[in-house]
Design a protein around this motif. Structure first.
Motif, PDB file in Angstrom:
ATOM      1  N   LEU A  99     109.187 102.224   8.644  1.00  0.00           N
ATOM      2  CA  LEU A  99     109.662 102.912   7.443  1.00  0.00           C
ATOM      3  C   LEU A  99     110.891 102.234   6.868  1.00  0.00           C
ATOM      4  CD1 LEU A  99     109.246 106.686   8.323  1.00  0.00           C
ATOM      5  CD2 LEU A  99     108.162 105.463   6.424  1.00  0.00           C
ATOM      6  N   ARG A 100     111.808 101.818   7.737  1.00  0.00           N
ATOM      7  CA  ARG A 100     113.019 101.142   7.285  1.00  0.00           C
ATOM      8  C   ARG A 100     112.676  99.841   6.581  1.00  0.00           C
ATOM      9  NH1 ARG A 100     116.604  97.773   7.011  1.00  0.00           N
ATOM     10  NH2 ARG A 100     115.408  96.177   8.015  1.00  0.00           N
ATOM     11  N   GLN A 101     111.788  99.068   7.190  1.00  0.00           N
ATOM     12  CA  GLN A 101     111.411  97.790   6.597  1.00  0.00           C
ATOM     13  C   GLN A 101     110.663  97.986   5.280  1.00  0.00           C
ATOM     14  OE1 GLN A 101     109.386  95.741   9.816  1.00  0.00           O
ATOM     15  NE2 GLN A 101     111.316  94.943  10.620  1.00  0.00           N
ATOM     16  N   TRP A 102     109.785  98.960   5.216  1.00  0.00           N
ATOM     17  CA  TRP A 102     109.076  99.249   3.977  1.00  0.00           C
ATOM     18  C   TRP A 102     110.074  99.662   2.894  1.00  0.00           C
ATOM     19  CZ3 TRP A 102     108.624 103.458   0.789  1.00  0.00           C
ATOM     20  CH2 TRP A 102     107.616 103.397  -0.189  1.00  0.00           C
ATOM     21  N   GLY A 103     111.007 100.556   3.247  1.00  0.00           N
ATOM     22  CA  GLY A 103     112.002 101.007   2.279  1.00  0.00           C
ATOM     23  C   GLY A 103     112.904  99.886   1.795  1.00  0.00           C
ATOM     24  N   ALA A 104     113.324  99.015   2.707  1.00  0.00           N
ATOM     25  CA  ALA A 104     114.191  97.894   2.322  1.00  0.00           C
ATOM     26  C   ALA A 104     113.462  96.956   1.370  1.00  0.00           C
ATOM     27  CB  ALA A 104     114.657  97.136   3.564  1.00  0.00           C
ATOM     28  N   LYS A 105     112.165  96.771   1.583  1.00  0.00           N
ATOM     29  CA  LYS A 105     111.394  95.851   0.739  1.00  0.00           C
ATOM     30  C   LYS A 105     111.023  96.468  -0.606  1.00  0.00           C
ATOM     31  CE  LYS A 105     107.260  92.970   0.740  1.00  0.00           C
ATOM     32  NZ  LYS A 105     106.136  92.470   1.551  1.00  0.00           N
ATOM     33  N   HIS A 106     110.620  97.734  -0.595  1.00  0.00           N
ATOM     34  CA  HIS A 106     110.037  98.323  -1.799  1.00  0.00           C
ATOM     35  C   HIS A 106     110.951  99.289  -2.551  1.00  0.00           C
ATOM     36  CE1 HIS A 106     106.178  96.513  -1.014  1.00  0.00           C
ATOM     37  NE2 HIS A 106     106.271  96.916   0.240  1.00  0.00           N
ATOM     38  N   GLN A 107     111.987  99.800  -1.932  1.00  0.00           N
ATOM     39  CA  GLN A 107     112.853 100.778  -2.601  1.00  0.00           C
ATOM     40  C   GLN A 107     114.162 100.163  -3.086  1.00  0.00           C
ATOM     41  OE1 GLN A 107     109.936 102.679  -2.698  1.00  0.00           O
ATOM     42  NE2 GLN A 107     111.572 104.037  -3.322  1.00  0.00           N
ATOM     43  N   PHE A 108     114.329  98.876  -2.892  1.00  0.00           N
ATOM     44  CA  PHE A 108     115.494  98.137  -3.382  1.00  0.00           C
ATOM     45  C   PHE A 108     114.989  96.959  -4.216  1.00  0.00           C
ATOM     46  CE2 PHE A 108     117.013 100.458   0.220  1.00  0.00           C
ATOM     47  CZ  PHE A 108     118.350 100.727  -0.036  1.00  0.00           C
ATOM     48  N   ARG A 123     121.648  96.602   1.935  1.00  0.00           N
ATOM     49  CA  ARG A 123     122.834  96.191   2.685  1.00  0.00           C
ATOM     50  C   ARG A 123     122.747  96.528   4.173  1.00  0.00           C
ATOM     51  NH1 ARG A 123     127.857  98.375   1.274  1.00  0.00           N
ATOM     52  NH2 ARG A 123     126.806 100.366   1.251  1.00  0.00           N
ATOM     53  N   ILE A 124     121.805  97.359   4.562  1.00  0.00           N
ATOM     54  CA  ILE A 124     121.689  97.790   5.954  1.00  0.00           C
ATOM     55  C   ILE A 124     120.611  96.968   6.640  1.00  0.00           C
ATOM     56  CG2 ILE A 124     121.189  99.715   7.493  1.00  0.00           C
ATOM     57  CD1 ILE A 124     122.167 101.566   5.224  1.00  0.00           C
ATOM     58  N   GLU A 125     120.991  96.252   7.681  1.00  0.00           N
ATOM     59  CA  GLU A 125     120.052  95.413   8.420  1.00  0.00           C
ATOM     60  C   GLU A 125     119.880  95.932   9.838  1.00  0.00           C
ATOM     61  OE1 GLU A 125     120.053  90.856   7.522  1.00  0.00           O
ATOM     62  OE2 GLU A 125     122.124  91.502   7.867  1.00  0.00           O
ATOM     63  N   LEU A 126     118.697  95.769  10.365  1.00  0.00           N
ATOM     64  CA  LEU A 126     118.434  96.040  11.775  1.00  0.00           C
ATOM     65  C   LEU A 126     118.552  94.707  12.499  1.00  0.00           C
ATOM     66  CD1 LEU A 126     117.600  98.173  13.868  1.00  0.00           C
ATOM     67  CD2 LEU A 126     115.220  97.524  13.411  1.00  0.00           C
ATOM     68  N   ILE A 127     119.446  94.649  13.468  1.00  0.00           N
ATOM     69  CA  ILE A 127     119.784  93.401  14.142  1.00  0.00           C
ATOM     70  C   ILE A 127     119.373  93.445  15.607  1.00  0.00           C
ATOM     71  CG2 ILE A 127     121.721  91.879  14.790  1.00  0.00           C
ATOM     72  CD1 ILE A 127     121.183  91.961  11.784  1.00  0.00           C
TER      73      ILE A 127
END
Length: 147
Positions: free
Chosen positions: A96-105, A111-115
């Motif tokens: 969900l995070r990756q989908w949101g980062a790609k499609h909702q921005f 600015r929020i990354e999973l490291i």
């Protein structure tokens, strides 16, 4: 309006959504992964009304996603910790995070990354793979109903 229960549906997606399908529940689980444990911490992070937070926490505990345990500091407070069933939601939240980062921005970088804690590098996009290692798309899959 009372919501229809999907706990006896044939579809595993429907059953999963019956347990964790509202955004507050998923955000509580997200915060639990970030280390939040106490009611007040969840309330402060989410800005959620206490009555709604209480209902969501009770539901997550009843469904085995969180467990209410005595506070680590020995106080009378209870803390909420992820169970193995709750920790198994990690790939769902990452997806969900990756989908949101790609499609909702669309016009900006999220600015929020999973490291990766060990390597210090961004976690790569999740991919669905076949048993032989092939990358799978929706066209490569189908649903089979067992009898």
């Amino acid at each position: 309006m009372k919501r229809t229960s999907l706990d006896d549906a044939d579809c595993p997606i429907a059953r999963a959504l019956d347990v964790i399908g509202d955004w507050w529940s998923l955000l509580i689980v997200r915060d639990a992964f970030f280390g939040l444990r106490r009611f007040g911490e969840f309330q402060k992070s989410l800005g959620l009304a206490k009555n709604i937070l209480t209902v969501r926490l009770k539901s997550l505990v009843a469904n085995g996603i969180l467990e209410a345990v005595p506070a680590a500091d020995g106080s009378a407070y209870r803390e909420y910790v992820l169970t193995p069933k709750g920790r198994a939601l990690f790939p769902v939240l990452v997806a969900l995070r990756q989908w949101g980062a790609k499609h909702q921005f669309p016009d900006q970088l999220c600015r929020i990354e999973l490291i990766d804690r060990e390597k210090g590098e961004p976690v790569p996009m999740l991919e669905l793979r076949a048993a032989d290692g092939r990358r799978l798309t929706p066209a490569d899959t189908m649903i089979r109903i067992r009898t």
